[in-house]
Design a protein around this motif. Structure first.
Motif: not given
Length: 357
Positions: A313-319
């Motif tokens: 799994l690639r992990v994407m981050l955002a607010e």
């Protein structure tokens, strides 16, 4: 397969004598001494332990068992528990369909059987989530029924005792027949546990301690020098690798966006991060962010192995926006209510990567 001569047939009495002195101490078990004194096992605890032990080791199960029985001491208590609480306590134990079936079964027993488990194989196997092995184990251990209990430990003991070279799973019916012939009318529950203990502590997969085995004399594989080769197994196919994306969104106040997965399928009913489908294609999966944002790729990947495939799994981050409106399957969990331990292991790995970035 070698036949054992009539002078060296294995005897359940020999094994039970060994078990009376060497039985493992397990939190759901009634000791041989207590059982002889007339103490009966609690069917609820036997059922719960057997469900937890499916595809899982005793060492991994003990803490979960203690937490479940402390929080829900009876089947009626468990039946009345909210789904989310039970799934949260199960998180990390894997094979989450077991937890869903656990609740279904508890509620059937509570509602249709007055909180009392059926005491026969036929009655037990009719309950949700209880298959042939579990029905046999509960009816033997909890109710002292003369049922044949065949788990991996028992299969290994039988394959060696009778020098069976037919590979598993093809050999299962043959090994069950051998185990059934040894199951006594008296103390069948203790006998079932004794064979399992023998496999777990002496007739181990590697380096079996044949010299101290109570069945060393009649063991055909020991005599033939083939014990370490058995049981034979049909080679497994290589596991495929699937790819996916998970989206970790956190608000300025520290609240997290989670979603509840569908009841059916892997991780069914569990809370987890929003994400894409998991694909076998070598191409990257189609992005599926829960909202439009400047998603940033974490410089690390989640790697996890399920029964039938590996997952990356690639992990994407955002607010998370302050005005985000959650859909029905989504949950915004306040910072003080968020517990990483409620997440299944693969989802907790993503959190750990975020935490350690």
């Amino acid at each position: 397969m070698r036949d054992l001569d009539s002078q060296s047939q294995p005897q359940s009495s020999t094994l039970l004598e060994w078990y009376d002195h060497h039985a493992r101490t397990l939190p759901w078990r009634i000791s041989p001494a207590d059982r002889a004194a007339g103490v009966w096992p609690d069917p609820y605890r036997i059922w719960l332990s057997e469900v937890m032990l499916q595809q899982t080791t005793v060492a991994a199960v003990k803490d979960y068992f203690h937490r479940f029985t402390s929080r829900w001491p009876t089947v009626a208590d468990l039946a009345a528990a909210p789904d989310a609480d039970v799934m949260g306590e199960w998180a990390g134990l894997g094979y989450y369909a077991r937890a869903r079936n656990l609740l279904k079964c508890a509620r059937v027993v509570a509602q249709d059987y007055g909180g009392t488990f059926p005491d026969t194989y036929d009655g037990l196997i009719a309950l949700p989530g209880i298959g042939p092995y579990t029905a046999a184990a509960i009816s033997a251990i909890a109710f002292d029924r003369q049922e044949t209990v065949l788990d991996g430990n028992v299969e290994r003991v039988m394959a060696r005792l009778y020098d069976v070279h037919v590979p598993l799973p093809t050999a299962k019916p043959q090994l069950k027949e051998k185990a059934a012939a040894l199951t006594p009318a008296e103390r069948p529950g203790d006998h079932a546990q004794a064979v399992m203990d023998l496999g777990a502590t002496i007739c181990t997969p590697r380096n079996p301690a044949c010299g101290i085995c109570p069945w060393r004399t009649p063991c055909a594989a020991r005599a033939a020098g083939t014990a370490t080769e058995l049981p034979k197994k049909t080679p497994k196919k290589p596991k495929p690798t699937r790819l996916g994306i998970v989206y970790l969104a956190r608000s300025a106040a520290g609240d997290w966006l989670l979603e509840q997965r569908p009841d059916k399928g892997l991780l069914g009913g569990m809370l987890g991060w929003p994400g894409s489908d998991w694909t076998d294609s070598p191409d990257h999966p189609t992005p599926a962010p829960p909202f439009e944002a400047d998603w940033q790729l974490l410089n690390a990947e989640v790697r996890h192995t399920f029964t039938h495939f590996h997952l990356i799994l690639r992990v994407m981050l955002a607010e998370l926006p302050a005005d985000f409106a959650a859909e029905d399957h989504q949950r915004v969990i306040a910072r003080h209510d968020f517990k990483p331990t409620d997440l299944p292991t693969v989802m907790r790995k993503a959190f750990d990567l975020w935490k350690g970035r």
